[in-house]
Design a protein around this motif. Structure first.
Motif, PDB file in Angstrom:
ATOM      1  N   GLY A 299     -47.048 -37.836  40.595  1.00 32.39           N
ATOM      2  CA  GLY A 299     -47.755 -38.455  39.488  1.00 32.39           C
ATOM      3  C   GLY A 299     -46.991 -38.294  38.196  1.00 32.39           C
ATOM      4  N   LYS A 300     -47.726 -38.314  37.104  1.00 31.88           N
ATOM      5  CA  LYS A 300     -47.085 -38.355  35.786  1.00 31.88           C
ATOM      6  C   LYS A 300     -46.312 -37.090  35.455  1.00 31.88           C
ATOM      7  CE  LYS A 300     -50.205 -41.783  33.827  1.00 31.88           C
ATOM      8  NZ  LYS A 300     -51.198 -42.126  32.777  1.00 31.88           N
ATOM      9  N   LYS A 301     -46.611 -35.983  36.104  1.00 33.85           N
ATOM     10  CA  LYS A 301     -45.832 -34.769  35.810  1.00 33.85           C
ATOM     11  C   LYS A 301     -44.403 -34.886  36.340  1.00 33.85           C
ATOM     12  CE  LYS A 301     -47.177 -32.068  39.896  1.00 33.85           C
ATOM     13  NZ  LYS A 301     -47.824 -30.820  40.357  1.00 33.85           N
ATOM     14  N   ASP A 302     -44.189 -35.753  37.312  1.00 34.95           N
ATOM     15  CA  ASP A 302     -42.859 -35.960  37.876  1.00 34.95           C
ATOM     16  C   ASP A 302     -42.283 -37.336  37.553  1.00 34.95           C
ATOM     17  OD1 ASP A 302     -42.684 -33.461  39.377  1.00 34.95           O
ATOM     18  OD2 ASP A 302     -44.247 -34.305  40.651  1.00 34.95           O
ATOM     19  N   TRP A 303     -43.141 -38.309  37.327  1.00 36.99           N
ATOM     20  CA  TRP A 303     -42.741 -39.699  37.159  1.00 36.99           C
ATOM     21  C   TRP A 303     -43.235 -40.234  35.822  1.00 36.99           C
ATOM     22  CZ3 TRP A 303     -44.980 -41.680  42.448  1.00 36.99           C
ATOM     23  CH2 TRP A 303     -44.041 -41.443  43.470  1.00 36.99           C
ATOM     24  N   LYS A 304     -42.729 -41.387  35.476  1.00 40.56           N
ATOM     25  CA  LYS A 304     -43.271 -42.126  34.333  1.00 40.56           C
ATOM     26  C   LYS A 304     -44.368 -43.054  34.846  1.00 40.56           C
ATOM     27  CE  LYS A 304     -38.927 -42.003  31.749  1.00 40.56           C
ATOM     28  NZ  LYS A 304     -37.837 -42.801  31.134  1.00 40.56           N
ATOM     29  N   GLY A 305     -45.361 -42.475  35.479  1.00 42.44           N
ATOM     30  CA  GLY A 305     -46.442 -43.275  36.028  1.00 42.44           C
ATOM     31  C   GLY A 305     -47.257 -42.503  37.038  1.00 42.44           C
ATOM     32  N   SER A 306     -48.408 -43.060  37.366  1.00 44.39           N
ATOM     33  CA  SER A 306     -49.332 -42.467  38.326  1.00 44.39           C
ATOM     34  C   SER A 306     -49.120 -43.071  39.708  1.00 44.39           C
ATOM     35  CB  SER A 306     -50.769 -42.729  37.873  1.00 44.39           C
ATOM     36  OG  SER A 306     -51.030 -44.131  37.892  1.00 44.39           O
ATOM     37  N   MET A 307     -49.855 -42.584  40.703  1.00 40.99           N
ATOM     38  CA  MET A 307     -49.792 -43.186  42.027  1.00 40.99           C
ATOM     39  C   MET A 307     -50.253 -44.649  42.003  1.00 40.99           C
ATOM     40  SD  MET A 307     -48.336 -41.125  44.076  1.00 40.99           S
ATOM     41  CE  MET A 307     -48.637 -42.035  45.595  1.00 40.99           C
ATOM     42  N   PRO A 308     -51.343 -45.004  41.322  1.00 46.42           N
ATOM     43  CA  PRO A 308     -51.679 -46.428  41.215  1.00 46.42           C
ATOM     44  C   PRO A 308     -50.581 -47.250  40.551  1.00 46.42           C
ATOM     45  CG  PRO A 308     -53.630 -45.136  40.759  1.00 46.42           C
ATOM     46  CD  PRO A 308     -52.485 -44.162  40.853  1.00 46.42           C
ATOM     47  N   ASP A 309     -49.889 -46.688  39.543  1.00 43.63           N
ATOM     48  CA  ASP A 309     -48.760 -47.394  38.933  1.00 43.63           C
ATOM     49  C   ASP A 309     -47.678 -47.654  39.973  1.00 43.63           C
ATOM     50  OD1 ASP A 309     -49.896 -47.407  36.371  1.00 43.63           O
ATOM     51  OD2 ASP A 309     -48.987 -45.480  35.837  1.00 43.63           O
ATOM     52  N   LEU A 310     -47.425 -46.649  40.803  1.00 43.75           N
ATOM     53  CA  LEU A 310     -46.429 -46.788  41.868  1.00 43.75           C
ATOM     54  C   LEU A 310     -46.795 -47.917  42.813  1.00 43.75           C
ATOM     55  CD1 LEU A 310     -46.032 -45.839  45.120  1.00 43.75           C
ATOM     56  CD2 LEU A 310     -44.039 -45.883  43.609  1.00 43.75           C
TER      57      LEU A 310
END
Length: 332
Positions: A299-310
């Protein structure tokens, strides 16, 4: 035993960016209610709870997708009424998916996968992915499933981020995916993946602690792989058949151990999805029929986005290229 070098890592091209993703848009409650009323039990009847794929073609899928399934050209005239009714249910199910796509902010409605084959394709180890002393008795290692259908397979690794919105989103959209779990990330909330399993998600083996397997002794590898088999069986009632080694790295011991505790196949991946880009293994940086797509429960702690964003981002790529998502376990 000496650890053989393995060509299991994806090509990190850094290209393939620029595919934007859309934010969720509200305001579809009335349309959704009308479709739910129209579909009734039909939507459920058009979906297999184990396959989690809509039966029947979606936009862009030809009549071929119906061949051999309810509503298709196969069958006798006496069953025409039943086939027509089931085809209508499939149509309504895809209409409900269109509503869900708008609800969750997808750029377009995901395409419906064709019915799985009655006989699963024969899968062999990809050239260049063999191990020293290996033979056909070992679980095959592959990045693509043999098929001529425009389908791909979505897989998610590790189990760190446990976003309840992902479960709702994938159920609403009726998109199948396969989970490869590492116990050290899952053990704080086995219930999350029990919920996922109840929604049709297959739970597979990704070792206990996500260690680099070729660097471990035989006994250490066996603990990582077989103990995870036991935990998944205890927690979820089913012993996995599929195993993905961490980082895509393995050696002969890895495959022999995996086979000894019930593994029949080792799917790697052809592409890796992130919320803001794709990374490709193949030089043409494109999808191909039967490709396996890797992503992670992050999620956002690792990525520039959430699972739904993915999901919004990867589904835009898949759908724009004319592909549907099928369930890996129906083909492997």
């Amino acid at each position: 035993m000496r650890a053989e070098p393995v060509r299991g890592r994806p090509v990190r091209s850094g290209t393939g960016r620029g595919r934007g993703y859309l934010r969720r848009r509200p305001g579809y409650a009335v349309l959704a209610a009308l479709l739910v009323a129209a579909v009734g039990s039909g939507c459920a009847a058009g979906t297999d709870s184990h396959t989690a794929t809509v039966t029947g073609p979606g936009p862009g899928q030809g009549a071929e997708a119906l061949a051999g399934q309810p509503g298709g050209p196969a069958g006798n005239a006496g069953a025409a009424g039943t086939r027509a009714a089931q085809a209508e249910k499939a149509r309504l199910a895809q209409a409900a998916r269109a509503v869900a796509a708008k609800k969750w902010g997808l750029a377009s409605t995901p395409l419906a996968a064709p019915v799985p084959p009655a006989v699963k394709p024969h899968i062999t180890t990809r050239e260049g992915f063999e191990v020293e002393g290996g033979d056909d008795s070992l679980p095959p290692v592959f990045t693509t499933v043999p098929t001529d259908k425009k389908i791909v397979f979505l897989t998610m690794d590790d189990g760190d981020d446990k976003d309840p919105e992902l479960l709702k989103m994938m159920s609403d959209l009726n998109i199948p995916y396969s989970a490869f779990l590492s116990d050290y990330l899952v053990s704080d909330d086995y219930g999350y993946f029990k919920d996922a399993q109840s929604r049709g998600v297959a739970l597979n083996n990704h070792t206990l602690n996500h260690r680099y397997l070729p660097g471990l002794s035989y006994g250490e590898q066996k603990q990582e792989i077989c103990d995870q088999q036991d935990i998944i069986e205890k927690q979820y009632g089913e012993r996995p058949r599929l195993f993905r080694p961490p980082y895509g790295n393995y050696n002969g011991d890895t495959l022999r151990i995996a086979k000894s505790c019930g593994i029949t196949a080792v799917p790697l991946w052809s592409a890796e999805a992130f919320p803001d880009h794709m990374e490709w293994r193949e030089e043409d940086q494109d999808l191909h029929p039967g490709d396996i797509i890797l992503t992670h429960f992050r999620g956002k702690k690792d990525w520039k986005g959430s699972m739904p964003d993915l999901v919004r981002a990867v589904m835009k790529v898949i759908t724009d290229k004319g592909y549907a998502v099928a369930r890996l376990e129906d083909y492997v």
